[in-house]
Scaffold this motif. Sequence first.
Motif, PDB file in Angstrom:
ATOM      1  N   GLU A 283       0.841  -1.201   0.000  1.00 51.65           N
ATOM      2  CA  GLU A 283       0.000   0.000   0.000  1.00 51.65           C
ATOM      3  C   GLU A 283       0.873   1.246   0.000  1.00 51.65           C
ATOM      4  N   CYS A 284       0.583   2.175  -0.880  1.00 52.94           N
ATOM      5  CA  CYS A 284       1.376   3.399  -0.955  1.00 52.94           C
ATOM      6  C   CYS A 284       0.870   4.405   0.077  1.00 52.94           C
ATOM      7  N   PRO A 285       1.594   5.490   0.309  1.00 49.52           N
ATOM      8  CA  PRO A 285       1.189   6.462   1.330  1.00 49.52           C
ATOM      9  C   PRO A 285      -0.159   7.145   1.063  1.00 49.52           C
ATOM     10  N   GLN A 286      -0.764   6.946  -0.099  1.00 53.74           N
ATOM     11  CA  GLN A 286      -2.125   7.441  -0.325  1.00 53.74           C
ATOM     12  C   GLN A 286      -3.131   6.684   0.540  1.00 53.74           C
ATOM     13  N   GLN A 287      -2.716   5.519   1.036  1.00 53.99           N
ATOM     14  CA  GLN A 287      -3.521   4.698   1.954  1.00 53.99           C
ATOM     15  C   GLN A 287      -4.895   4.332   1.390  1.00 53.99           C
ATOM     16  N   MET A 290      -3.921  -1.829  -1.059  1.00 55.89           N
ATOM     17  CA  MET A 290      -2.605  -2.337  -1.469  1.00 55.89           C
ATOM     18  C   MET A 290      -2.522  -2.510  -2.977  1.00 55.89           C
ATOM     19  N   HIS A 291      -1.440  -1.989  -3.564  1.00 58.53           N
ATOM     20  CA  HIS A 291      -1.207  -2.149  -4.995  1.00 58.53           C
ATOM     21  C   HIS A 291      -0.706  -3.552  -5.296  1.00 58.53           C
ATOM     22  N   PHE A 292      -1.167  -4.120  -6.403  1.00 57.65           N
ATOM     23  CA  PHE A 292      -0.601  -5.369  -6.896  1.00 57.65           C
ATOM     24  C   PHE A 292       0.792  -5.053  -7.439  1.00 57.65           C
ATOM     25  N   PRO A 348      -6.384   3.818 -11.692  1.00 55.24           N
ATOM     26  CA  PRO A 348      -5.054   3.982 -11.112  1.00 55.24           C
ATOM     27  C   PRO A 348      -5.105   4.755  -9.794  1.00 55.24           C
ATOM     28  N   CYS A 349      -3.928   5.216  -9.333  1.00 51.42           N
ATOM     29  CA  CYS A 349      -3.838   5.876  -8.030  1.00 51.42           C
ATOM     30  C   CYS A 349      -3.103   7.203  -8.224  1.00 51.42           C
ATOM     31  N   GLU A 350      -3.320   8.126  -7.309  1.00 52.87           N
ATOM     32  CA  GLU A 350      -2.629   9.422  -7.334  1.00 52.87           C
ATOM     33  C   GLU A 350      -1.106   9.264  -7.377  1.00 52.87           C
ATOM     34  N   CYS A 351      -0.616   8.154  -6.841  1.00 50.82           N
ATOM     35  CA  CYS A 351       0.831   7.948  -6.762  1.00 50.82           C
ATOM     36  C   CYS A 351       1.432   7.681  -8.141  1.00 50.82           C
ATOM     37  N   GLY A 352       0.584   7.366  -9.118  1.00 50.24           N
ATOM     38  CA  GLY A 352       1.082   7.129 -10.464  1.00 50.24           C
ATOM     39  C   GLY A 352       1.055   5.673 -10.872  1.00 50.24           C
ATOM     40  N   ARG A 353       0.890   4.773  -9.901  1.00 56.76           N
ATOM     41  CA  ARG A 353       0.836   3.351 -10.258  1.00 56.76           C
ATOM     42  C   ARG A 353      -0.492   3.048 -10.935  1.00 56.76           C
ATOM     43  N   ALA A 354      -0.438   2.234 -11.971  1.00 53.09           N
ATOM     44  CA  ALA A 354      -1.654   1.891 -12.706  1.00 53.09           C
ATOM     45  C   ALA A 354      -2.215   0.551 -12.238  1.00 53.09           C
TER      46      ALA A 354
HETATM   47 ZN   LIG Z   1      -0.780   4.422  -4.915  1.00 51.38          ZN
END
Ligand SMILES: [Zn+2]
Length: 466
Positions: A283-287, A290-292, A348-354
Amino acid sequence: MISNTPGRLAGDACDHDWIWDREVETEAHEAAFARASAAWEKQFRYVMDRSPFYARKFRDAGIRKADLPLKELARLPFTTKDETKRAIDEAPPFGTNLCVPPEQIKRVYQTSGTTGAPSVLALTRSDIEEWTAIGRRSYFATGIHEHSSVLTTFGAGPFAAGHTHFVLSRIGCRSVPVAPGDTERIIFGLRAGLADTLLSTPSFAQYLANLASTPRGEVLQRPPGGRRRGGGDQKSMRLTHIVSGGESGGGIPAIRDHIQTVLGATVTEVMGLGDVQSSLFGECPQQQGMHFCGGGHVWVELVDPDSRKPMTIEAGAVGELVYTHLTREAMPVVRFLGGDIVRIEGSPCECGRATFRMRVVGRRDDMFIVRGVNVYPSAILAVVSRFRPRVTGRARVIRKTADVSVTPPVLVEVEVPNGHVADPKLAEEIETAIRSTLIFRARVDLVPEAAFGESGYKTRLTVKRP
Ligand SMILES: [Zn+2]
């Protein structure tokens, strides 16, 4: 200066990209599918040729040629934990699903084996490397970077979580290993300012948070001055980040909020499973779940928990995850039912991960049915946690039989701080809250900390007791 980059922890101003494997982790679904398809073509042939277990299993399912494309994966049968266990028993110690000569096995983990003898997980040199590389993506996603100092409470063995030690060393952060359950040394490490990050089960983080809120909590305070001897003007570190793993409580809002508020640290989660990959999700700090992180190495499907029909991985879907290795050499699995019921949080997520994000709803083994409705003990935990500080946050369901259907009232044991057992209204209030939130009748027994067992390392959510 506080960093506000989505994908970084607050205050992280390092100049390393916060996505370890940008190409794989940010690619669109079509590209990820093409990458996986190419790997699967080779892997399917490999498994058919090398694994007596799968050769037989596929033959029994009427599959004779290794030419089934990834998009038709659902035509292959599922693999269950019982089957992989039987494959081991047929030809111990590595079983009939071993695809390489035994001398190529360079690392062996064991599984907990809740029933019967423990089972083994074998890795070749290339598998070890793959576990480390995927683990690096997952832990890097949580916000652990080279400048982090990480106190780890995961044992080096026998379980697959021990692989985390290789991952941390690959990230290049400081590692402060402590044996699981060695509370005194964990507290010493944090108090002495050896680490800014704690890796633990949510049960243990919760235990620390409860401890910090009591008069005894001063054991968590740093020595006066907050300076390390011989450290010049370097201030001693403060715990700012907790990465929870090993069980699902870190994703339950009432539990997470409590830990974050009391300990003043950001909580993110990781998850993996021994039969597939020790840390597959981070899981990234966007909380936001959890990202695959297994792109290119593991293919994941989502199926309906009851009918096992394929489901689309999209926001809001709740299903069971099914895993297929794309590059594993020793003991690969195809369509493995891991028993994790998850809710897809989207992508996707704000962190950039798709990559898609998910949260664990519960373990299939822990699920029971009350009047036709599926219930996971983690939902009970979420209700119980609201009653802090009159409760510690731990609870478990007592099942009298192995029957998945439970006739109400459902027996729930709730841990209370020593001294709170005499609270006459508490049990009744929790029963009412369970009834109004989860729509079934429960009978709550309050159990003092001293009698609940093992001081919060890992909590078994279901106990069978006639
Ligand atoms: Zn993220």
